[in-house]
Design a protein around this motif. Sequence first.
Motif, PDB file in Angstrom:
ATOM      1  N   ARG A  80       0.825  -1.206   0.000  1.00  0.00           N
ATOM      2  CA  ARG A  80       0.000   0.000   0.000  1.00  0.00           C
ATOM      3  C   ARG A  80       0.865   1.263   0.000  1.00  0.00           C
ATOM      4  N   MET A  81       2.172   1.089   0.127  1.00  0.00           N
ATOM      5  CA  MET A  81       3.098   2.214   0.090  1.00  0.00           C
ATOM      6  C   MET A  81       4.342   1.798  -0.688  1.00  0.00           C
ATOM      7  N   LYS A  82       5.004   2.766  -1.297  1.00  0.00           N
ATOM      8  CA  LYS A  82       6.217   2.446  -2.046  1.00  0.00           C
ATOM      9  C   LYS A  82       7.254   1.789  -1.140  1.00  0.00           C
ATOM     10  N   PRO A  83       7.979   0.796  -1.658  1.00  0.00           N
ATOM     11  CA  PRO A  83       9.052   0.197  -0.861  1.00  0.00           C
ATOM     12  C   PRO A  83      10.179   1.191  -0.654  1.00  0.00           C
ATOM     13  N   GLY A  84      10.979   0.956   0.387  1.00  0.00           N
ATOM     14  CA  GLY A  84      12.027   1.906   0.712  1.00  0.00           C
ATOM     15  C   GLY A  84      13.419   1.306   0.705  1.00  0.00           C
ATOM     16  N   ILE A  85      14.419   2.185   0.614  1.00  0.00           N
ATOM     17  CA  ILE A  85      15.810   1.754   0.749  1.00  0.00           C
ATOM     18  C   ILE A  85      16.057   1.313   2.191  1.00  0.00           C
ATOM     19  N   THR A  86      15.444   2.011   3.129  1.00  0.00           N
ATOM     20  CA  THR A  86      15.444   1.602   4.527  1.00  0.00           C
ATOM     21  C   THR A  86      14.010   1.623   5.020  1.00  0.00           C
ATOM     22  N   GLY A  87      13.777   1.032   6.172  1.00  0.00           N
ATOM     23  CA  GLY A  87      12.410   0.946   6.673  1.00  0.00           C
ATOM     24  C   GLY A  87      12.374   0.881   8.192  1.00  0.00           C
ATOM     25  N   TYR A  88      11.181   1.003   8.731  1.00  0.00           N
ATOM     26  CA  TYR A  88      11.017   0.990  10.195  1.00  0.00           C
ATOM     27  C   TYR A  88      11.402  -0.369  10.774  1.00  0.00           C
ATOM     28  N   ALA A  89      11.080  -1.441  10.055  1.00  0.00           N
ATOM     29  CA  ALA A  89      11.429  -2.780  10.548  1.00  0.00           C
ATOM     30  C   ALA A  89      12.941  -2.932  10.642  1.00  0.00           C
ATOM     31  N   GLN A  90      13.678  -2.340   9.707  1.00  0.00           N
ATOM     32  CA  GLN A  90      15.131  -2.489   9.690  1.00  0.00           C
ATOM     33  C   GLN A  90      15.780  -1.779  10.881  1.00  0.00           C
ATOM     34  N   VAL A  91      15.249  -0.640  11.289  1.00  0.00           N
ATOM     35  CA  VAL A  91      15.841   0.063  12.439  1.00  0.00           C
ATOM     36  C   VAL A  91      15.304  -0.473  13.757  1.00  0.00           C
ATOM     37  N   LYS A  92      14.316  -1.369  13.687  1.00  0.00           N
ATOM     38  CA  LYS A  92      13.791  -2.015  14.896  1.00  0.00           C
ATOM     39  C   LYS A  92      14.428  -3.378  15.127  1.00  0.00           C
ATOM     40  N   GLY A  93      15.510  -3.672  14.419  1.00  0.00           N
ATOM     41  CA  GLY A  93      16.247  -4.909  14.648  1.00  0.00           C
ATOM     42  C   GLY A  93      15.856  -6.065  13.760  1.00  0.00           C
ATOM     43  N   LEU A  94      15.008  -5.825  12.753  1.00  0.00           N
ATOM     44  CA  LEU A  94      14.555  -6.912  11.873  1.00  0.00           C
ATOM     45  C   LEU A  94      15.186  -6.779  10.499  1.00  0.00           C
ATOM     46  N   ARG A  95      16.466  -6.491  10.485  1.00  0.00           N
ATOM     47  CA  ARG A  95      17.209  -6.378   9.246  1.00  0.00           C
ATOM     48  C   ARG A  95      17.795  -7.735   8.874  1.00  0.00           C
ATOM     49  N   GLY A  96      17.867  -8.022   7.593  1.00  0.00           N
ATOM     50  CA  GLY A  96      18.543  -9.244   7.155  1.00  0.00           C
ATOM     51  C   GLY A  96      17.610 -10.411   6.928  1.00  0.00           C
ATOM     52  N   GLU A  97      18.102 -11.600   7.229  1.00  0.00           N
ATOM     53  CA  GLU A  97      17.414 -12.851   6.908  1.00  0.00           C
ATOM     54  C   GLU A  97      16.118 -13.014   7.704  1.00  0.00           C
ATOM     55  N   THR A  98      15.109 -13.601   7.052  1.00  0.00           N
ATOM     56  CA  THR A  98      13.848 -13.964   7.715  1.00  0.00           C
ATOM     57  C   THR A  98      13.616 -15.457   7.475  1.00  0.00           C
ATOM     58  N   PRO A  99      14.248 -16.331   8.270  1.00  0.00           N
ATOM     59  CA  PRO A  99      14.217 -17.765   7.998  1.00  0.00           C
ATOM     60  C   PRO A  99      12.890 -18.443   8.299  1.00  0.00           C
ATOM     61  N   THR A 100      12.024 -17.808   9.105  1.00  0.00           N
ATOM     62  CA  THR A 100      10.759 -18.432   9.490  1.00  0.00           C
ATOM     63  C   THR A 100       9.584 -17.518   9.169  1.00  0.00           C
ATOM     64  N   VAL A 101       8.411 -18.122   9.121  1.00  0.00           N
ATOM     65  CA  VAL A 101       7.192 -17.343   8.894  1.00  0.00           C
ATOM     66  C   VAL A 101       6.967 -16.370  10.046  1.00  0.00           C
ATOM     67  N   GLU A 102       7.289 -16.806  11.266  1.00  0.00           N
ATOM     68  CA  GLU A 102       7.106 -15.945  12.437  1.00  0.00           C
ATOM     69  C   GLU A 102       7.983 -14.704  12.340  1.00  0.00           C
ATOM     70  N   ALA A 103       9.217 -14.882  11.859  1.00  0.00           N
ATOM     71  CA  ALA A 103      10.114 -13.725  11.702  1.00  0.00           C
ATOM     72  C   ALA A 103       9.577 -12.755  10.670  1.00  0.00           C
ATOM     73  N   MET A 104       9.061 -13.276   9.566  1.00  0.00           N
ATOM     74  CA  MET A 104       8.483 -12.410   8.543  1.00  0.00           C
ATOM     75  C   MET A 104       7.210 -11.741   9.052  1.00  0.00           C
ATOM     76  N   GLN A 105       6.416 -12.438   9.865  1.00  0.00           N
ATOM     77  CA  GLN A 105       5.196 -11.852  10.403  1.00  0.00           C
ATOM     78  C   GLN A 105       5.525 -10.651  11.283  1.00  0.00           C
ATOM     79  N   ARG A 106       6.591 -10.749  12.083  1.00  0.00           N
ATOM     80  CA  ARG A 106       7.003  -9.613  12.920  1.00  0.00           C
ATOM     81  C   ARG A 106       7.402  -8.426  12.049  1.00  0.00           C
TER      82      ARG A 106
END
Length: 501
Positions: free
Chosen positions: A440-466
């Motif tokens: 619903r919004m343009k993707p970004g070079i950086t994002g709120y999830a990345q500065v909240k510690g969710l940068r990098g790999e998302t190996p599980t569905v739970e990690a992606m859900q967060r």
Amino acid sequence: MVGGADRLRQARGPVGHAAAANAQAQNFQDNYTSLDLENRRRWPISYRSIEIVAIIVDILTILSAGVLADTIYGLTTERPSEITSYAGAAAVVAALFTSLLKERGFYKPTALLAWTAQVRAVTIAWIGVFMFLAGCVFALKIGSTFSRGTIILFATIGLSGLIVQRAFWRSALENGMATGKFSGRSIVLISENFRASDLQQALLRHGFRVERHFVLGVDSSHSSNWDDIISQAISYIRGSNVLEVFIAAELQSWAKLHVSTERLRLLPLPVNLVTVGPTSELLKRPLSAIGTTTVIELQRAPLNSFELLIKRAFDIVFAGTALVALMPLLALVAIVIKLDSPGPVIFRQTRHGFNGKPFHILKFRTMTVLEDGDSIKQAVRSDKRVTRVGLWLRRTSIDELPQLINVLRGEMSIVGPRPHAAAHDNHFDQVIANYAFRHRMKPGITGYAQVKGLRGETPTVEAMQRRVDIDLWYIDNWSFLLDFAIVLRTVVVIARGQNAY
């Protein structure tokens, strides 16, 4: 006075159900009007007048800020006062600012209660008005007319006063509704159902005095019941101090209700319909018109036109400036990549952007493979596919810098939900119900999830859900200041190098 129990015993005949309900309603009203709320000293302001009062107070606050800024700056610099000029400028600012907030509904009492949304809207509108006027001053070449120090002081004092005022409004509204202090008009309430005590209390908290409550018959086989109750209401209102009529009903009863209430046209009073039931939610949504057709907004875009303009302006200025400033670094990185391993300098991969529209994201190549398609493996720690130079580029996030070109193209934003490979989008869209809402919004070079510690790999569905939950919070709570804060926090995250591999 006949008691409530006597009224119920007297209700007989084909209209007994309605009469009993009206007797019960009147018994409730006898007790209700004796509540302490009814006898409190009321403020000399009605709930309905809050919007216009808030606008007037904002105008006075802005005018006062302009005059005060000129006075303070004049005293500190010993320059002649120019109150007339700055009062005029403040009047222009006040007109633009209040018009902008009024058009967006931020002066309504319910909006004034939303502290966070108010501060965000006031700040954005205030900055936007000053940016617009700065452009006008520059275009008209009248910058020498105004002192930069006075303008900065005016902007600071004005914004501070407007924010403090929002805290006052929230406190006053909460207190006024909790204790029933708003002044109001005497009304009569007509409803389909006796169980309207919550509505009566809501009306009282908002300053209205319910003089009498009439209940319409619920048995559709006796259509004359409604006419009888309306006749009783008309008889009661004539010669009384009642100034307004409220009718509470479900819209599915409108056809029958419209016929009965047509008789209320005999009264020279305003008549209001209070919708109850499921359809009442529909009428809470914004209304507009296309020709003679009424349009109900079921869902608004995450950002309105003004907010989109601010975000896009920030993207263009930031991306353009960064590309020019970093040009030597970008050229050096390109040369190093070419010398380190065979393959192209720029890696292109299909991603989904705004509204799911596909685009090719640009990155410096950091791997020996160029994966793009239905099956893509996420990068993991100590990934053998990462080149020697690529490892350094990924840890410093320099590999993301070519996306500044995506930003200038309008495919991405500086801040937004990070785009994932199309293959990952297709997978997570099937296992996470609200995953697609990220588009619903343009993707970004950086994002709120990345500065909240969710940068990098998302190996599980739970990690992606967060990550999705944080991205959706960002979309629902966007502000220019939030974007600016995320950019600053991104610098800290990059410096730490967490989850970058």
